[in-house]
Structure formats: C-alpha cells, structure tokens
Write a protein that holds these residues in place. Structure first.
Motif, PDB file in Angstrom:
ATOM      1  N   GLU A 193      -9.810  10.283   1.109  1.00 32.34           N
ATOM      2  CA  GLU A 193      -9.279  11.080   2.224  1.00 32.34           C
ATOM      3  C   GLU A 193      -8.023  10.418   2.788  1.00 32.34           C
ATOM      4  OE1 GLU A 193     -10.100  13.970   2.925  1.00 32.34           O
ATOM      5  OE2 GLU A 193     -11.960  14.040   1.784  1.00 32.34           O
ATOM      6  N   SER A 194      -6.932  11.160   2.875  1.00 27.64           N
ATOM      7  CA  SER A 194      -5.675  10.628   3.432  1.00 27.64           C
ATOM      8  C   SER A 194      -4.695  11.785   3.547  1.00 27.64           C
ATOM      9  CB  SER A 194      -5.090   9.546   2.525  1.00 27.64           C
ATOM     10  OG  SER A 194      -4.470  10.140   1.406  1.00 27.64           O
ATOM     11  N   GLU A 195      -3.471  11.436   3.909  1.00 29.63           N
ATOM     12  CA  GLU A 195      -2.421  12.453   4.000  1.00 29.63           C
ATOM     13  C   GLU A 195      -1.673  12.616   2.684  1.00 29.63           C
ATOM     14  OE1 GLU A 195       0.139  11.391   7.255  1.00 29.63           O
ATOM     15  OE2 GLU A 195      -1.506  11.315   8.676  1.00 29.63           O
ATOM     16  N   ALA A 196      -2.134  11.919   1.618  1.00 28.27           N
ATOM     17  CA  ALA A 196      -1.339  11.831   0.390  1.00 28.27           C
ATOM     18  C   ALA A 196      -1.046  13.207  -0.222  1.00 28.27           C
ATOM     19  CB  ALA A 196      -2.033  10.934  -0.624  1.00 28.27           C
ATOM     20  N   LEU A 197      -2.070  14.074  -0.308  1.00 32.29           N
ATOM     21  CA  LEU A 197      -1.845  15.362  -0.984  1.00 32.29           C
ATOM     22  C   LEU A 197      -0.907  16.239  -0.160  1.00 32.29           C
ATOM     23  CD1 LEU A 197      -5.455  16.063  -2.306  1.00 32.29           C
ATOM     24  CD2 LEU A 197      -3.434  15.509  -3.673  1.00 32.29           C
ATOM     25  N   ALA A 198      -1.110  16.248   1.156  1.00 33.70           N
ATOM     26  CA  ALA A 198      -0.210  17.030   2.010  1.00 33.70           C
ATOM     27  C   ALA A 198       1.206  16.462   1.932  1.00 33.70           C
ATOM     28  CB  ALA A 198      -0.716  17.005   3.448  1.00 33.70           C
ATOM     29  N   ALA A 199       1.311  15.098   1.902  1.00 34.84           N
ATOM     30  CA  ALA A 199       2.631  14.465   1.841  1.00 34.84           C
ATOM     31  C   ALA A 199       3.334  14.772   0.520  1.00 34.84           C
ATOM     32  CB  ALA A 199       2.500  12.952   2.042  1.00 34.84           C
ATOM     33  N   ALA A 200       2.552  15.113  -0.511  1.00 32.41           N
ATOM     34  CA  ALA A 200       3.151  15.457  -1.805  1.00 32.41           C
ATOM     35  C   ALA A 200       3.767  16.856  -1.761  1.00 32.41           C
ATOM     36  CB  ALA A 200       2.106  15.368  -2.917  1.00 32.41           C
ATOM     37  N   GLY A 201       3.633  17.549  -0.622  1.00 37.14           N
ATOM     38  CA  GLY A 201       4.280  18.844  -0.450  1.00 37.14           C
ATOM     39  C   GLY A 201       3.442  20.020  -0.931  1.00 37.14           C
ATOM     40  N   LEU A 202       2.141  19.791  -1.178  1.00 35.03           N
ATOM     41  CA  LEU A 202       1.285  20.881  -1.680  1.00 35.03           C
ATOM     42  C   LEU A 202       0.804  21.735  -0.505  1.00 35.03           C
ATOM     43  CD1 LEU A 202      -0.824  18.723  -4.154  1.00 35.03           C
ATOM     44  CD2 LEU A 202       0.974  20.357  -4.760  1.00 35.03           C
ATOM     45  N   PRO A 203       0.735  23.079  -0.704  1.00 30.69           N
ATOM     46  CA  PRO A 203       0.240  23.954   0.363  1.00 30.69           C
ATOM     47  C   PRO A 203      -1.232  23.669   0.678  1.00 30.69           C
ATOM     48  CG  PRO A 203       1.077  25.228  -1.519  1.00 30.69           C
ATOM     49  CD  PRO A 203       1.133  23.783  -1.907  1.00 30.69           C
ATOM     50  N   ALA A 239      12.987   8.766  -9.961  1.00 32.35           N
ATOM     51  CA  ALA A 239      13.521   7.677  -9.122  1.00 32.35           C
ATOM     52  C   ALA A 239      12.749   7.567  -7.812  1.00 32.35           C
ATOM     53  CB  ALA A 239      15.006   7.902  -8.859  1.00 32.35           C
ATOM     54  N   ALA A 240      12.413   8.726  -7.201  1.00 35.06           N
ATOM     55  CA  ALA A 240      11.701   8.693  -5.918  1.00 35.06           C
ATOM     56  C   ALA A 240      10.357   7.973  -6.068  1.00 35.06           C
ATOM     57  CB  ALA A 240      11.504  10.111  -5.388  1.00 35.06           C
ATOM     58  N   LEU A 241       9.644   8.276  -7.158  1.00 36.03           N
ATOM     59  CA  LEU A 241       8.349   7.631  -7.388  1.00 36.03           C
ATOM     60  C   LEU A 241       8.502   6.136  -7.635  1.00 36.03           C
ATOM     61  CD1 LEU A 241       6.562  10.240  -9.678  1.00 36.03           C
ATOM     62  CD2 LEU A 241       5.729   9.406  -7.484  1.00 36.03           C
ATOM     63  N   PHE A 242       9.437   5.785  -8.504  1.00 31.24           N
ATOM     64  CA  PHE A 242       9.560   4.369  -8.879  1.00 31.24           C
ATOM     65  C   PHE A 242      10.186   3.535  -7.759  1.00 31.24           C
ATOM     66  CE2 PHE A 242       8.041   3.472 -13.161  1.00 31.24           C
ATOM     67  CZ  PHE A 242       7.585   4.733 -13.501  1.00 31.24           C
ATOM     68  N   ASP A 243      11.108   4.118  -6.982  1.00 30.41           N
ATOM     69  CA  ASP A 243      11.708   3.363  -5.863  1.00 30.41           C
ATOM     70  C   ASP A 243      10.612   2.873  -4.916  1.00 30.41           C
ATOM     71  OD1 ASP A 243      14.221   3.761  -6.825  1.00 30.41           O
ATOM     72  OD2 ASP A 243      14.835   5.230  -5.303  1.00 30.41           O
ATOM     73  N   ASN A 303       0.809  -1.225   0.000  1.00 30.54           N
ATOM     74  CA  ASN A 303       0.000   0.000   0.000  1.00 30.54           C
ATOM     75  C   ASN A 303       0.841   1.275   0.000  1.00 30.54           C
ATOM     76  OD1 ASN A 303      -2.416   1.816   0.809  1.00 30.54           O
ATOM     77  ND2 ASN A 303      -0.973   2.054   2.509  1.00 30.54           N
ATOM     78  N   ALA A 304       2.018   1.250   0.644  1.00 32.62           N
ATOM     79  CA  ALA A 304       2.821   2.487   0.728  1.00 32.62           C
ATOM     80  C   ALA A 304       3.075   3.015  -0.681  1.00 32.62           C
ATOM     81  CB  ALA A 304       4.148   2.210   1.433  1.00 32.62           C
ATOM     82  N   GLY A 305       2.922   4.309  -0.835  1.00 31.01           N
ATOM     83  CA  GLY A 305       3.139   4.885  -2.160  1.00 31.01           C
ATOM     84  C   GLY A 305       3.336   6.375  -2.054  1.00 31.01           C
ATOM     85  N   ALA A 306       4.007   6.912  -3.041  1.00 35.15           N
ATOM     86  CA  ALA A 306       4.232   8.354  -3.095  1.00 35.15           C
ATOM     87  C   ALA A 306       3.429   8.940  -4.247  1.00 35.15           C
ATOM     88  CB  ALA A 306       5.715   8.631  -3.307  1.00 35.15           C
ATOM     89  N   THR A 307       2.867  10.125  -3.992  1.00 39.90           N
ATOM     90  CA  THR A 307       2.172  10.876  -5.043  1.00 39.90           C
ATOM     91  C   THR A 307       3.005  12.111  -5.327  1.00 39.90           C
ATOM     92  OG1 THR A 307       0.090  10.202  -4.051  1.00 39.90           O
ATOM     93  CG2 THR A 307      -0.017  11.966  -5.669  1.00 39.90           C
ATOM     94  N   ARG A 308       3.217  12.428  -6.568  1.00 36.40           N
ATOM     95  CA  ARG A 308       4.009  13.622  -6.859  1.00 36.40           C
ATOM     96  C   ARG A 308       3.508  14.251  -8.158  1.00 36.40           C
ATOM     97  NH1 ARG A 308      10.327  15.054  -6.863  1.00 36.40           N
ATOM     98  NH2 ARG A 308      10.393  13.875  -4.951  1.00 36.40           N
TER      99      ARG A 308
END
Ligand code: NAP
Length: 254
Positions: free
Chosen positions: A189-199, A109-113, A91-96
């Motif tokens: 609903e999750s922390e994904a958008l905030a974790a992507a660094g968006l204001p 690389a960050a996304l694919f890693d 489940n862990a994943g990055a959104t960018r």
C-alpha cells in the motif's frame, strides 16, 4: 549468545529518501521511534512535514533527487545538522508502466535518474561519512527487480541495477566495515500506483489483481517493509551484507 533486544538507535543519524509517503514515511517513523535522528527527503515539503509531525527527531529536507546536484546537498544537510551519518536508506523511486511499443528515451531516463543515478550519487557522497562510523546502506528494490513484469521492463531493469549495485558495493565497502543490503517489496500500500499516473479505476483493479496473486492473500503494509529496513540497518545486524531480502507475502514462490 543472548537474543538481540529491540533496536535502540539513539544517537544514530539516518537519511531516508522518499520519506513523504508509503514505505519511506513508515521507515522514517520506525527509525525515529527507535531513537535515531532522521533526515526525510522528497519533493513535497508538506508531505515531509506530515511525516515529521509529532516526531521531533525527523527533519524535512525538500529536494528533487532527479537533479544530479541534489545528493551532495542532502548529505551535507545531515552532517551540518548532526555531525555524522550512520545509515542511508535509498527508498525514493519511480514506478512507470512502459510497454516496449511506448518506450521513449525520456521515459527510460526518468526511471534511471531516480532509481539508479540518485542512489549512486547519494551513496558516493555519503561514503566518507559512512567510513567514519562503519555505517550502512539499505536500498529499496522490488520483487520486479528479479522477476519479470510485462509492460514494466525498464522499471524492473532499474531495480535489477539497484540490486547489482547492492552486491557490488557490499563487496567494495566491506573492508571499511560498511554493510550494504536491500529489501525487495512485493505489492505494498502506497501512493506509487497513483504517482505512476494511472487512473483511479485502473489502480483499484491492479490492487485487487495483486492481492489475488499474493499467496498470503493481501498487499503489504508499509510498516511491514520498514521493520525489515530497520533490522538490516541495525548495527546489531553485524554479519549480513550484499543480500536482497524479498518481502512479498510469498509472491516470489508463484
Ligand atoms: N508500493 C509497492 O508496491 C512497491 C513495490 C516494490 C517496490 N517499491 C519501491 O518502494 C519505494 C517506495 O515507494 P512507495 O511504494 O512507498 O511509493 P510512494 O508512496 O510513491 O513513495 C515514493 C516516494 O519517493 C518520492 N520521490 C519521487 N520522486 C522523487 C524525486 N524526484 N526526488 C525526491 N523524492 C522523490 C516521493 O515523494 P515526492 O513525490 O514528494 O517527491 C514519494 O514520497 C520505491 O523505490 C518503489 O519502487 C514499492
């Protein structure tokens, strides 16, 4: 044939990555409440401990999955603790957001890693144990793994890769009785958008826009995804493999 009763996963051992928030936390709760032992993985120890609070069947395992040496240690930790492994939930994943004119090698690389390499290494390390139990893998893709999102091409490409891994592994591991499926959530609903660094203001606007575009009129709740992850993993789901289940309030129809 009788309709299957609610899942009773007593005695099952499950690894959930990204268990410290959002869909992963809801998934860890769903499995634990169904009787399974759960190893929750993520970088933030405090977030994992919050997930495990009041649920003694959840154990926190803080680790950074972007490090290719981590996956073997995660599988070993579950085996050392409980002796076997039935389910791996990637489940862990990055959104960018990364428009083409701002695309960098580091960003790709960050996304694919995290979204492709880590699930692959976890699945490889889990394989000998899943073979023993005719276990299962559930990958968490995205509705944008199979429809385009302007400005997030590489996020979508990493999830498209995960969907293709799901189908190929399903075929490859079927002779071992191992089922491999994926869920593809829409905006949840999750922390994904905030974790992507968006204001914060941008996050609020994106959430409003997404809710407006979803035919059922709202963003999803993490438990609405977790319920299906559990059903896909349930050993009672005997004849389903290689499928990508989109759960998005109808967004895919638009
Ligand atoms: N929410 C949505 O709208 C949506 C839609 C489609 C797909 N998805 C997918 O759903 C999955 C879960 O996301 P979410 O929405 O629940 O977002 P989230 O709340 O941001 O959860 C992501 C989790 O992954 C963990 N994580 C991030 N980097 C990590 C690393 N390097 N090593 C270990 N763990 C790491 C995070 O914990 P730490 O920060 O503590 O490491 C966090 O708990 C992701 O794969 C995402 O792409 C989400």
């Amino acid at each position: 044939m009788a309709v299957s009763p609610p899942a009773d996963l007593t005695g099952q051992v499950v690894i959930v990555t990204g268990a410290g928030s959002g869909i992963g936390r809801a998934t860890a709760h769903a499995f634990a409440d169904a009787g399974a032992q759960v190893l929750g993985v993520g970088r933030r120890k405090d977030a994992l401990e919050e997930t495990a609070a009041d649920r003694p069947r959840i154990a926190a395992h803080p680790a950074d999955l972007s490090d290719p040496d981590t996956p073997q240690g995660v599988i070993d930790a579950a085996i050392e603790r409980w002796g076997h492994l039935d389910t791996l939930v990637n489940n862990a994943g990055a959104t960018r957001m990364m428009p083409l004119d701002r695309t960098t090698a580091e960003g790709i690389a960050a996304l694919f890693d995290l979204n492709v390499t880590a699930p692959s290494l976890l699945a490889a390390a889990a394989l000998p144990h899943l073979r023993k139990r005719r276990g299962t893998i559930v990958n968490v893709s995205s509705t944008y793994g199979h429809r385009p999102l302007a400005g997030a091409a590489h996020y979508g490409a990493s999830k498209a890769a995960l969907e293709q891994l799901t189908r190929a592994w399903a075929l490859e591991l079927a002779p071992d009785g191992i089922r491999v499926n994926a869920v593809a959530p829409g905006p949840t609903e999750s922390e994904a958008l905030a974790a992507a660094g968006l204001p914060e203001g941008v996050v609020d606007r994106i959430k409003r826009d997404e809710a407006d575009r979803v035919p059922l009129g709202r963003r999803g709740e993490p438990h609405e995804i977790a319920d299906w992850i559990l059903r896909l993993a349930d050993p009672a789901t005997t004849w389903l493999t290689g499928q990508i289940l989109t759960i998005d309030g109808g967004l895919e129809l638009t």
